[in-house]
Every structure is written in structure tokens, then in C-alpha cells.
Design a protein around this motif. Structure first.
Motif, PDB file in Angstrom:
ATOM      1  N   ASN A  53       0.994  -1.082   0.064  1.00 32.65           N
ATOM      2  CA  ASN A  53      -0.093   0.216  -0.204  1.00 32.65           C
ATOM      3  C   ASN A  53       0.723   1.332  -0.162  1.00 32.65           C
ATOM      4  OD1 ASN A  53       0.826   0.509   2.659  1.00 32.65           O
ATOM      5  ND2 ASN A  53      -1.080  -0.156   3.721  1.00 32.65           N
ATOM      6  N   LYS A  54       0.175   2.500   0.305  1.00 31.21           N
ATOM      7  CA  LYS A  54       0.875   3.614  -0.074  1.00 31.21           C
ATOM      8  C   LYS A  54       1.766   3.915   1.005  1.00 31.21           C
ATOM      9  CE  LYS A  54      -2.619   6.382   2.474  1.00 31.21           C
ATOM     10  NZ  LYS A  54      -3.583   7.610   2.423  1.00 31.21           N
ATOM     11  N   ASN A  55       1.793   3.157   2.160  1.00 30.90           N
ATOM     12  CA  ASN A  55       2.824   3.097   3.452  1.00 30.90           C
ATOM     13  C   ASN A  55       3.755   2.095   3.149  1.00 30.90           C
ATOM     14  OD1 ASN A  55       1.186   5.382   4.670  1.00 30.90           O
ATOM     15  ND2 ASN A  55      -0.152   3.748   5.514  1.00 30.90           N
ATOM     16  N   ASP A  56       3.795   1.422   2.251  1.00 28.78           N
ATOM     17  CA  ASP A  56       5.054   0.465   2.111  1.00 28.78           C
ATOM     18  C   ASP A  56       4.364  -0.893   2.688  1.00 28.78           C
ATOM     19  OD1 ASP A  56       5.790   1.894  -0.069  1.00 28.78           O
ATOM     20  OD2 ASP A  56       7.757   2.055   0.935  1.00 28.78           O
ATOM     21  N   ASP A  57       3.280  -0.908   3.434  1.00 30.46           N
ATOM     22  CA  ASP A  57       2.950  -2.197   4.187  1.00 30.46           C
ATOM     23  C   ASP A  57       2.565  -3.310   3.054  1.00 30.46           C
ATOM     24  OD1 ASP A  57       2.754  -0.697   6.591  1.00 30.46           O
ATOM     25  OD2 ASP A  57       0.769  -0.182   6.135  1.00 30.46           O
ATOM     26  N   ILE A  58       2.805  -4.319   3.290  1.00 26.77           N
ATOM     27  CA  ILE A  58       2.801  -5.664   2.662  1.00 26.77           C
ATOM     28  C   ILE A  58       1.618  -6.607   3.100  1.00 26.77           C
ATOM     29  CG2 ILE A  58       4.177  -7.650   1.820  1.00 26.77           C
ATOM     30  CD1 ILE A  58       6.688  -6.313   2.917  1.00 26.77           C
TER      31      ILE A  58
END
Length: 270
Positions: free
Chosen positions: A173-178
Motif C-alpha cells: 500500500n501507500k505506506n509500503d505495508d505488505i
């Protein structure tokens, strides 16, 4: 001025060659990856591999298809291209979706900024608002142009980049969460929703064999260990050392393709 430009070009070439030589040696020593520069293609923006095929787009949005060691220019202009069991699909600068049919791009309904053809003959993608979508196998394979049904199915959550393989779909996502969505039904797009996975990545790619690779915001490459049909989430992340900052990665048939932030493309093998 021309002489100066020639000198600048020579200097850049020498520096580039030195960096690539050091990088190749470093990777080989570190984890037994042997990386070589792909010399006959420059300034790639994005690359994708699947089912023995490799496609790419450069910073001028020119799409390519690899035949042997030769990059064949495809028609049209694309900012993103993907290949896999679902065929070859692409997206242009206006986010219009296209499928490669009989040597030509055929526009499909909808707008996406990224899509992936690596699922078992179905497609996933995300639009400019990070809304994820899925296209069933029958619609994906059967699409031949206007008149063919194209029922995009919305998926839960918010993701900027997604990729699918035999054991499920991965996304960031936009927060780089996987995230991982396992057991996506290729005929209905029914799913088990997203489960968060440890780590941070800015882009992620799943290979046809289920291998997962990604790049984080610092340009570091990682791969997910221990992925199986019974444990699709795997067991943890391992770093794939590179001495350049990377921006894009894809993997297929034992070859890891990486594109650096500075415009180099390398192919790495064990």
C-alpha cells in the motif's frame, strides 16, 4: 561543448562499468547470485517476466519484448506492461488498459495505473485511488476487443501495487505495508481478504513458480523464504545484496531481473 559532452559520456561509461563490475562481484560473493548487465537495453522504467517471456518499458514509455538476446520494440506507448498466464497486458500514460492480441494492442474498458498477469489466467490491478480490482479467468482469456465482457470486480483494501502467483496475490500500500491474499478464486475473484505480512516494500512481484521478490524505498531487494502451497505466506524475508539502489525487480525460470534507479538493467542467476 561537443567535446565536453563526449568526455562526460566516457566518464559516465567508465563509472557505470566500474559500478557494475563491483556489483557483480559483490553479489556473487555474498549469496551466490551472479549478475550481468543487460547491455542492449537502456533506461528501463519497469520489467516483468513470466512463463519464459520478458517484457519491459523504458523511460520514453516504449514497450519491448525479449526474443533470445534481442529486445523487440512493440507497437504503442506504455508506462507499465505485464506478462504471464493471463497474456500480455499494458497501461498507457492515461491509465487506459490494453491487451496484446494478434500483434496489436486492443483497448479494454476501465482505468488502472498498474496491473499484473501473473495469476492463473486472471488479472489484478490498482487504479489511481489505490482501489484494487480483479478480472476473472474467463473474461481475461476471452477478451478480444470491444464487445467482449469485462466485469472488473473490486477487491477489499487499498493497494498501490499487486502481483499474483499460484499460491495467492501479494500487494503493497501507500505506506509500503505488505499484504497477502491467498486462495483467490480465478473464476469468481472470491477471496480471503488481505492479511498483513511483516516488512516494508515499495513494489512486489510474484513469479509463476510462487517465488516473491520486492524492492523497498531504499532500493534494497528482498525475497520471501519458505513459500509453499500449504504455507503461502512463507517464513521470512532474506536480503538479496546489491551495490546499487534498485527500483524494480521480477523473477522467472531462475533469472532475477533488476532495474536500478540509475537506469541499468541486470539479470542475475544462481
Amino acid at each position: 561543448m561537443l567535446a565536453q559532452l563526449g568526455i562526460d559520456h566516457q566518464v559516465r561509461s567508465i563509472i557505470s562499468s566500474s559500478l557494475l563490475a563491483v556489483c557483480s562481484t559483490h553479489v556473487f560473493v555474498s549469496i551466490a547470485w551472479d549478475c550481468q548487465e543487460v547491455v542492449n537495453i537502456k533506461n528501463l522504467m519497469q520489467i516483468d517476466a513470466g512463463l519464459g517471456q520478458v517484457v519491459a518499458t523504458d523511460t520514453s514509455q516504449i514497450p519491448y519484448y525479449l526474443v533470445g538476446d534481442e529486445w523487440i520494440r512493440l507497437p504503442g506507448s506504455l508506462k507499465h506492461i505485464t506478462v504471464g498466464p493471463a497474456g500480455i497486458w499494458g497501461i498507457n500514460k492515461a491509465d487506459s488498459i490494453h491487451k496484446y492480441v494478434a500483434g496489436n494492442w486492443v483497448q479494454a474498458a476501465g482505468l488502472l495505473k498498474q496491473l499484473d498477469a501473473g495469476g492463473e489466467q486472471f488479472i489484478v490491478g490498482a487504479n489511481v485511488d489505490d482501489t484494487p480490482y480483479c478480472l476473472t479467468r474467463s473474461a481475461t482469456v476471452g477478451y478480444k476487443g470491444p464487445g467482449s465482457p469485462l466485469p472488473w470486480t473490486g477487491l477489499p483494501g487499498s493497494v498501490k501495487y499487486s502481483s499474483c502467483g499460484p499460491f495467492g496475490c501479494w500487494a503493497v500500500n501507500k505506506n509500503d505495508d505488505i499484504y497477502l491474499m491467498s486462495n483467490v478464486n480465478r473464476d469468481t475473484c472470491q477471496n480471503n481478504r488481505w492479511s498483513q505480512i511483516d516488512g516494508k516494500l515499495s513494489m512486489i512481484e510474484v513469479a509463476t513458480d510462487g517465488s516473491v521478490f520486492g524492492v523497498n524505498s531504499a532500493g534494497q531487494v528482498s525475497t520471501r523464504d519458505g513459500i509453499t502451497a500449504s504455507k503461502p505466506e512463507g517464513t521470512g524475508w532474506s536480503n538479496v545484496p546489491m551495490c546499487m539502489q534498485m527500483k524494480h525487480v521480477t523473477y522467472d525460470l531462475g533469472r532475477l531481473w533488476v532495474v536500478s534507479k540509475s537506469g541499468f538493467t541486470m539479470v542475475c542467476t544462481h
